[in-house]
Design a protein around this motif. Structure first.
Motif, PDB file in Angstrom:
ATOM      1  N   VAL A  98       0.028  -4.717  11.512  1.00  0.00           N
ATOM      2  CA  VAL A  98       0.229  -6.316  11.430  1.00  0.00           C
ATOM      3  C   VAL A  98       1.286  -6.462  12.345  1.00  0.00           C
ATOM      4  CG1 VAL A  98       0.753  -8.247  10.011  1.00  0.00           C
ATOM      5  CG2 VAL A  98      -0.492  -6.250   8.924  1.00  0.00           C
ATOM      6  N   ILE A  99       1.114  -7.445  13.368  1.00  0.00           N
ATOM      7  CA  ILE A  99       2.007  -7.845  14.419  1.00  0.00           C
ATOM      8  C   ILE A  99       2.512  -9.323  14.118  1.00  0.00           C
ATOM      9  CG2 ILE A  99       2.557  -8.170  16.865  1.00  0.00           C
ATOM     10  CD1 ILE A  99       0.231  -5.768  17.190  1.00  0.00           C
ATOM     11  N   GLU A 100       3.841  -9.481  14.303  1.00  0.00           N
ATOM     12  CA  GLU A 100       4.467 -10.849  14.321  1.00  0.00           C
ATOM     13  C   GLU A 100       4.353 -11.523  15.582  1.00  0.00           C
ATOM     14  OE1 GLU A 100       5.466 -12.493  10.992  1.00  0.00           O
ATOM     15  OE2 GLU A 100       7.649 -12.441  11.533  1.00  0.00           O
ATOM     16  N   ASN A 101       3.713 -12.481  16.082  1.00  0.00           N
ATOM     17  CA  ASN A 101       3.563 -12.813  17.436  1.00  0.00           C
ATOM     18  C   ASN A 101       5.129 -13.606  17.820  1.00  0.00           C
ATOM     19  OD1 ASN A 101       2.986 -14.087  19.699  1.00  0.00           O
ATOM     20  ND2 ASN A 101       1.404 -15.514  19.025  1.00  0.00           N
ATOM     21  N   ASP A 102       5.640 -13.051  18.906  1.00  0.00           N
ATOM     22  CA  ASP A 102       6.877 -13.754  19.123  1.00  0.00           C
ATOM     23  C   ASP A 102       6.571 -14.756  20.451  1.00  0.00           C
ATOM     24  OD1 ASP A 102       6.140 -12.434  21.811  1.00  0.00           O
ATOM     25  OD2 ASP A 102       7.688 -10.968  21.706  1.00  0.00           O
ATOM     26  N   GLU A 103       5.319 -15.122  20.578  1.00  0.00           N
ATOM     27  CA  GLU A 103       4.719 -16.122  21.379  1.00  0.00           C
ATOM     28  C   GLU A 103       5.017 -15.982  22.864  1.00  0.00           C
ATOM     29  OE1 GLU A 103       5.092 -20.059  19.375  1.00  0.00           O
ATOM     30  OE2 GLU A 103       4.293 -18.839  17.489  1.00  0.00           O
ATOM     31  N   LYS A 104       5.700 -14.873  23.409  1.00  0.00           N
ATOM     32  CA  LYS A 104       5.911 -14.805  24.715  1.00  0.00           C
ATOM     33  C   LYS A 104       4.837 -14.421  25.501  1.00  0.00           C
ATOM     34  CE  LYS A 104      10.665 -13.335  23.963  1.00  0.00           C
ATOM     35  NZ  LYS A 104      11.492 -12.022  23.293  1.00  0.00           N
TER      36      LYS A 104
END
Lengths: 437, 331
Positions: A98-104
């Motif tokens: 599960v990966i939390e998106n850093d929106e970069k």
């Protein structure tokens, strides 16, 4: 233009009207993506990251040493927040990253562009395909590099791109053939180069005249590629039926397309292959049709792999009713979902939402031996016999009726006037026999 | 997200769509295909014919409900299968039969032949035909006293008359032709239109044929049973020097070939099996007609072949896709 088809089969309403004319739009990238470590047939991947790691888009997060496997990649940049069993569209919980998106949206380093990609040698191309984690995107999810590595004694003569999209409702391949026709052709050319053939075909059901036109246009200057218009008949897109329709050969029972010198690939897979070879990009997104009477705004979405189904439902305006079926895939072979936390995987071609009435399972009656199932079975089996034997628990006897050749297309159960759950029984029989071994 | 959480998910195994066709739709459509012959029987045999029809159908429905109640199964009169059996059984009875005969026949057809063997889908023999065979053997005289057609619905004069097949068998074709002023064309015409004595529904070959063609058109039946059946009868008649047109049109051949031998439950389900089934029905029919003790052989031919249906399905399998090539490859 040449046309073709296979014997038997049936004609369910194609129900493509919900999304056939809707251009591809890019879905919102979710805050969290769930990357199941098994999205393919073959050995599951081992996690290559730890909780707390920072990952970039396209970075390998899971890999296996086995040949029949495909690596999985981070589809957003961000932080690994969990590695745990998670609901999966194919049924059981599967260990997932599960990966939390850093929106970069940062791509991983080291992706190699190859503007002159067609001059690469076949092995280099195949390596790119393998590294990109590409699997059959029509739903079968078989690792593509394995399909492209036939043993030496199997001489491959042609590559067929499967644009039949015979499952009702789904329009992902349909739209790609219109909007990404050049990429499709480029992908096919890469495929032909990898297996070393100069014959390529694109088979499209005739209910997609705009796709046929667009592909013909794109193949204008490709004398080695031919577009086939196929009868709109289910299951035209089944590999064996497609081969029969285009090159007229029957894959031996229990055999593979390579036994008759053919490699078949899905439209979406071809585009993914092009992107892997041309840009070095791993498979991080795919096209998904979100469709059906139960969804407010049906759409064809370009979706990041790992997007929870619930996000797609939200993206399409939410449910129209307060109950119904949500199916990953099409209505004939797709899986009804019990948990919308499950995420889009590489093989998810559609999310079909049925209305409450459509979701009802009609009560089934006895087999009246009408023979309709026998008349339509694309594999030439006797589903009536299989269903009666399965009902009586006589699983061993089912083998005599070629149970193992059934690929569960559902044509028999679709036409059965007694509404018998033939596919369910076939699955049950196969499971029982597998457990006995 | 909250919206999704409230949504109740329904789960089942694929396929998630089903065709609209149902068993009851099939049964009622087959019954509808018999409507022209039904009306004709009322026309040719008057109120008496209608009474026999209604008593038989009502008995079949009653025994269906009774049999299902006895074994605690849901009562399924609306599926149309008992109605159809009643209709077909009545078609096989003479118009002037005493009314206890169809009642007993219905019991044998529905309660014994169908439900004792497990109900719809499980019976080995065609229920209507077993019902008929039972009453034919039990009441041979009443079952072979045929009423000549009446000239109008209101006329009540009942004239006993042997069936054309009976006359041809016992007294020869020449004698039969005498009834039709020596004209074969007249005989054929009467057989076609139904102005002959015989069972209620099997007199007009033409109306049965129309019903049969309707079923073919609707794809509820295919040519695989009726065509080999009928063709075999014609060929045997030709080879043995009998009148093929007469054998085609007389008796219950049309009814048998289109409506009885095509019964899903009691016939083969594979196409190859159906062709053999049809040919064998034709051969047995002609064997009985020409050499047997009964003038008509369609009923026994179909009943005998019903026993073979499961065997035909086992031995004359479909060919699995890719199966032939595999054999070639391994040799």
């Amino acid at each position: 233009m040449k046309t073709g088809t296979f014997e038997r089969g049936t004609h369910p309403p194609d129900s493509k009207e919900f999304t056939a004319a809707k251009p591809l739009v890019t879905a919102k990238v979710p805050k969290r993506v769930i990357i199941p470590l098994s999205q393919h047939i073959g050995a599951p991947c081992q996690s290559k990251v730890q909780v707390g790691d920072t990952v970039k888009k396209g970075q390998v997060v899971g890999q296996a040493d086995a040949f029949v496997s495909a690596p999985v990649h981070a589809t957003v940049s961000g932080k690994v927040v969990a590695i745990m069993p998670y609901p999966h569209t194919l049924g059981r919980d599967v260990p997932s990253v599960v990966i939390e998106n850093d929106e970069k949206e940062e791509w991983v380093d080291g992706l190699t562009e190859n503007p002159d990609y067609l001059s690469l040698d076949a092995e280099a191309m195949k390596a790119s395909v393998r590294q990109a984690g590409i699997v059959g995107m029509g739903g079968a999810t078989f690792p593509t590099h394995v399909k492209l590595s036939p043993p030496k004694e199997k001489k491959i003569e042609c590559v067929i791109l499967n644009g039949a999209e015979c499952e009702p409702y789904l329009t992902a391949d349909h739209r790609m053939m219109i909007e990404e026709a050049d990429e499709v052709v480029a992908g096919l050319k890469v495929l032909m180069k990898i297996v070393g053939v100069d014959r390529g075909y694109i088979g499209i059901e005739e209910n997609k005249p705009d796709s046929i036109k667009s592909m013909e246009e794109a193949c204008r200057n490709e004398p080695s590629i031919e577009v086939y218009s196929l009868h709109t008949k289910y299951p035209q897109g089944a590999e064996k039926m497609l081969i029969k329709a285009i090159v007229g050969r029957e894959v031996p029972a229990g055999g593979l397309p390579m036994d008759v010198g053919v490699v078949v690939q899905n439209i979406g897979t071809a585009v993914a292959i092009y992107e892997a070879v041309r840009y070095g990009r791993p498979l991080v997104e795919r096209v998904v049709s979100v469709t059906g009477r139960g969804i407010s705004e049906p759409k064809n979405l370009r979706v990041r792999i790992g997007t929870p189904l619930s996000s797609l439902i939200e993206e399409c305006g939410g449910f129209k009713y307060d109950s119904g079926k949500v199916i990953a895939g099409g209505p004939m072979m797709g899986m009804a979902q019990s948990n919308l936390d499950a995420a889009v995987i590489k093989g998810t071609s559609g999310v079909l939402v049925l209305s409450p009435e459509e979701s009802e399972t009609p009560p089934h009656g006895p087999c009246i031996r009408c023979g309709r199932c026998i008349d339509v079975c694309p594999m030439g089996l006797q589903p009536a016999m299989l269903s009666v034997l399965a009902e009586a628990g006589m699983y061993e006897d089912m083998k005599e009726y070629d149970l193992m050749n059934c690929f569960e297309c559902g044509t028999c159960a679709y036409v059965c006037p007694s509404k018998r759950p033939i596919v369910q029984w076939v699955k049950l029989a196969k499971m029982n026999l597998a457990q006995k071994k | 997200m909250s919206e999704a959480a409230q949504h109740q998910l329904i789960v089942s195994v694929s396929p998630h769509i089903k065709s609209e066709e149902t068993v009851s739709q099939i049964m009622w459509t087959v019954s509808a295909a018999l409507l022209p012959a039904f009306l004709a029987s009322a026309y040719f045999f008057g109120p008496r014919g209608l009474i026999v029809q209604l008593v038989t159908i009502a008995s079949c429905l009653a025994f269906e409900a009774f049999s299902q109640k006895v074994v605690n199964k849901p009562v399924t009169l609306s599926d149309g299968s008992a109605f159809l059996t009643g209709l077909l059984l009545a078609f096989n009875l003479p118009a002037n039969i005493p009314l206890y005969v169809p009642i007993v026949g219905s019991f044998v057809a529905i309660s014994i032949t169908k439900h004792l063997f497990g109900g719809l889908g499980y019976n080995i023999f065609n229920p209507a035909l077993v019902g008929r065979a039972f009453v034919l053997i039990s009441w041979p005289r009443q079952m072979t006293t045929w009423m000549a057609p009446v000239s109008s619905f209101t006329s009540v004069d009942v004239v006993s008359q042997a069936t054309p097949l009976n006359v041809a068998k016992l007294d020869g074709m020449a004698k039969l032709l005498e009834q039709f002023d020596g004209s074969k064309i007249q005989l054929y015409k009467s057989l076609l239109m139904g102005q002959i004595s015989g069972s209620l529904g099997e007199t007009s070959a033409l109306l049965i044929l129309i019903g049969g063609l309707f079923l073919l058109f609707k794809k509820y039946i295919t040519w695989h049973v009726p065509v080999p059946f009928i063709a075999t009868v014609v060929i045997v008649a030709l080879v043995t020097g009998n009148d093929p047109v007469f054998h085609l049109l007389a008796g219950g051949l049309m009814l048998g070939a289109f409506f009885m031998a095509t019964d899903y439950v009691t016939g083969p389900a594979t196409r190859r099996g159906q062709i053999v089934f049809g040919v064998m029905c034709g051969l047995l029919t002609m064997l009985i007609r020409l050499k047997g003790g009964y003038p008509e052989g369609v009923m026994f031919a179909i009943l005998i072949m019903n026993c073979f249906a499961p065997l035909l399905d086992r031995r004359l399998r479909t060919t699995t896709f890719g199966a032939v090539k595999k054999k070639e490859a391994s040799t």
